[in-house]
Scaffold this motif. Structure first.
Motif, PDB file in Angstrom:
ATOM      1  N   LEU A 217      23.573  55.282   6.859  1.00  0.00           N
ATOM      2  CA  LEU A 217      22.851  54.441   7.978  1.00  0.00           C
ATOM      3  C   LEU A 217      21.755  53.327   7.343  1.00  0.00           C
ATOM      4  N   PRO A 218      21.966  52.332   7.821  1.00  0.00           N
ATOM      5  CA  PRO A 218      21.018  51.272   7.460  1.00  0.00           C
ATOM      6  C   PRO A 218      19.669  51.435   7.691  1.00  0.00           C
ATOM      7  N   THR A 219      18.866  50.963   6.783  1.00  0.00           N
ATOM      8  CA  THR A 219      17.291  51.092   6.944  1.00  0.00           C
ATOM      9  C   THR A 219      16.671  49.626   7.070  1.00  0.00           C
ATOM     10  N   ASN A 220      15.635  49.522   7.939  1.00  0.00           N
ATOM     11  CA  ASN A 220      15.037  48.573   7.929  1.00  0.00           C
ATOM     12  C   ASN A 220      13.898  48.151   6.976  1.00  0.00           C
ATOM     13  N   PRO A 221      13.449  46.951   6.475  1.00  0.00           N
ATOM     14  CA  PRO A 221      12.581  46.927   5.713  1.00  0.00           C
ATOM     15  C   PRO A 221      11.368  46.803   6.379  1.00  0.00           C
ATOM     16  N   LEU A 222      10.325  47.316   5.711  1.00  0.00           N
ATOM     17  CA  LEU A 222       8.825  47.175   6.226  1.00  0.00           C
ATOM     18  C   LEU A 222       8.314  45.703   5.829  1.00  0.00           C
ATOM     19  N   ILE A 223       7.332  45.297   6.639  1.00  0.00           N
ATOM     20  CA  ILE A 223       7.159  43.912   6.429  1.00  0.00           C
ATOM     21  C   ILE A 223       5.320  43.800   6.417  1.00  0.00           C
ATOM     22  N   SER A 224       4.657  43.252   5.539  1.00  0.00           N
ATOM     23  CA  SER A 224       3.427  43.330   5.579  1.00  0.00           C
ATOM     24  C   SER A 224       2.793  42.096   6.143  1.00  0.00           C
ATOM     25  N   ARG A 225       1.767  42.315   6.903  1.00  0.00           N
ATOM     26  CA  ARG A 225       0.788  41.022   7.458  1.00  0.00           C
ATOM     27  C   ARG A 225      -0.430  41.382   7.223  1.00  0.00           C
ATOM     28  N   ILE A 226      -1.539  40.294   7.642  1.00  0.00           N
ATOM     29  CA  ILE A 226      -2.824  40.829   7.477  1.00  0.00           C
ATOM     30  C   ILE A 226      -3.553  40.164   8.552  1.00  0.00           C
ATOM     31  N   TYR A 227      -4.173  40.857   9.207  1.00  0.00           N
ATOM     32  CA  TYR A 227      -4.857  40.533  10.688  1.00  0.00           C
ATOM     33  C   TYR A 227      -6.535  40.597  10.428  1.00  0.00           C
ATOM     34  N   TYR A 228      -7.266  39.968  11.153  1.00  0.00           N
ATOM     35  CA  TYR A 228      -8.742  40.335  11.338  1.00  0.00           C
ATOM     36  C   TYR A 228      -8.989  40.752  13.038  1.00  0.00           C
ATOM     37  N   ILE A 229     -10.059  41.566  12.966  1.00  0.00           N
ATOM     38  CA  ILE A 229     -10.530  41.956  14.368  1.00  0.00           C
ATOM     39  C   ILE A 229     -11.888  41.923  14.527  1.00  0.00           C
ATOM     40  N   GLU A 230     -12.473  41.100  15.579  1.00  0.00           N
ATOM     41  CA  GLU A 230     -13.626  40.913  15.653  1.00  0.00           C
ATOM     42  C   GLU A 230     -14.579  42.192  16.038  1.00  0.00           C
ATOM     43  N   ALA A 231     -15.800  42.163  15.513  1.00  0.00           N
ATOM     44  CA  ALA A 231     -16.674  43.277  15.843  1.00  0.00           C
ATOM     45  C   ALA A 231     -16.588  43.771  17.062  1.00  0.00           C
TER      46      ALA A 231
END
Length: 454
Positions: A217-231
């Motif tokens: 079974l093929p596996t999908n790679p996980l991908i990194s991202r960086i976000y910000y959330i305002e208070a």
């Protein structure tokens, strides 16, 4: 590399091995049972500085202070070796820390931190090849620099590394260390004899009980991202999670509930959707009476004191729930782990299964109806504004944890703006990131250099 951001190359100028200055007695330090819950995983953390001292001077300050910091934090200069039971054990031999001095032909404001897989991984955060800790200091063409560290998770959790990073910066400024580490493993000894409790079979399992891998079974790679959330958006989620007579939920539980609902949207309704939350046990021990052998605070303990309670719900049910009901569900599976009794039970459970490797259940798919799983780890104690080596606080700092496998990882941390905003490091499947950026569009904002003011 992709079309976003500015591509750049990194060249290594010098490699050193930094050992502790003071003599370190060569000895073996056993792993605690909570350390043994961790598979071999390396974790990255990095700090970006727009301004610093003249570059050679900055690198010399970092080297000299690291030599001193490795005295009290000597396990970071050791090596992990399997013992005759095939369990990992820490050899405190002062092997030293690999220290890389590098140069990147890019300015800080052109580094696309929103895409850390392309611009941070193995460029600004080093690949650890040996030992417990590797450090890389990367000069930038703007005169700034990036300090990246990679450490073995089996030796330390984020709380422990935060303690080390703070002490390293304090030493660089000739300040006294505010928190000395303790390696007293007896704090986490199992009961004699260990007490069996089948409750923990729901949260942990021996690796031998995993189904055989389905390599076809093929596996999908996980991908990194960086976000910000305002208070203001964090406060809104907290308000929505505390409606209908529910008690006021914590910001982390509110955030976790919101994320769980988003992730459920991509499941077909028949599969479960799992969520885990990392709980730090240090404060749990301190809240109960400690025996006479525990004459110091667990707040100084260096090692892993974490558990990952989790919940599992049919995705179609999760989609229909209001946010306050999901938050209540998160609170219900997290609350039992917030006690000394829970951590003592986990320690005994691991002891009863040694030397067989064990792992938290959230990490594995047991059958084909298991849906996706995500772990949320609070990085709110990340001391980003304290990592000042003498040229000012960083313009940005974040953990970087592309841990492999198919389980997502999310860590919210404080922003360097110090205004209640969060920086959120995510390592997820593409389909989950797509939902985060559509369903969570008003909350999760891609990190930009303009937000960081660099």
């Amino acid at each position: 590399m992709g079309s976003y951001g500015t591509t750049f190359s990194v060249s290594v100028m010098k490699r050193d091995v930094i050992a502790a200055a003071m003599p370190v007695h060569d000895h073996w330090l056993p792993m605690s049972n909570l350390d043994l819950l961790l598979p071999p995983l390396d974790v990255g953390v990095f700090f970006c500085y727009k301004n610093c001292l003249p570059l050679d001077e900055s690198v010399n300050v970092l080297k000299k202070s690291l030599v001193e910091a490795l005295g009290p934090f000597y396990p970071l200069a050791g090596e992990i070796i399997q013992n005759n039971l095939t369990e990992p054990e820490l050899h405190c031999n002062n092997r030293g820390v690999d220290f890389i001095h590098a140069h990147a032909d890019v300015e800080l404001n052109n580094i696309d931190l929103y895409h850390p897989d392309e611009f941070v991984e193995k460029k600004l955060v080093p690949l650890k090849k040996q030992g417990v800790l590797t450090v890389q200091v990367t000069e930038l063409t703007c005169g700034g620099l990036v300090i990246g560290c990679t450490f073995d998770h089996r030796v330390a959790d984020a709380y422990s590394i935060n303690m080390f990073l703070t002490a390293w910066a304090e030493i660089a400024q000739s300040k006294p260390i505010s928190s000395f580490p303790s390696f007293r493993r007896s704090m986490l000894n199992p009961s004699r004899p260990p007490v069996e409790n089948t409750f923990y079979n729901k949260q942990f399992f021996p690796l031998s009980s995993l189904p055989p891998p389905q390599s076809s079974l093929p596996t999908n790679p996980l991908i990194s991202r960086i976000y910000y959330i305002e208070a203001k958006d964090i406060s809104y989620l907290q308000t929505q999670s505390s409606l209908n007579g529910n008690p006021k939920r914590s910001k982390l539980i509110s955030f976790t509930a919101f994320l769980w609902k988003i992730i459920a949207e991509c499941e077909d309704g028949f599969k479960s959707c799992k969520m885990g939350v990392v709980v730090d046990g240090r404060g749990r021990f301190d809240k109960l009476s400690l025996s006479n052998t525990m004459s110091f605070s667990m707040q100084n303990y260096f090692g892993n004191v974490i558990s990952i309670p989790s919940g599992e719900v049919n995705s179609s049910e999760l989609k229909e729930m209001s946010l306050d009901l999901v938050a209540k569900m998160v609170n219900e599976f997290v609350s039992p782990a917030m006690s000394e009794e829970h951590f003592r039970g986990v320690i005994d459970w691991v002891e009863l299964h040694r030397p067989e490797p064990v792992v938290a259940k959230i990490y594995a798919k047991m059958d084909e109806n298991d849906g996706e799983a995500i772990v949320v780890s609070s990085g709110q104690r990340f001391p980003v504004n304290s990592i000042d080596f003498g040229w000012g606080k960083p313009n940005f700092g974040s953990y970087h944890f592309p841990w492999g496998g198919q389980v997502g990882f999310v860590m919210p941390m404080p922003s360097t703006r110090n205004n209640g905003d969060w920086i959120v490091c995510m390592h997820l499947l593409q389909k989950h990131l797509d939902l985060v950026e559509t369903k969570g569009l008003n909350v999760f904002k891609p990190l930009t250099s303009s937000y960081l003011n660099v």
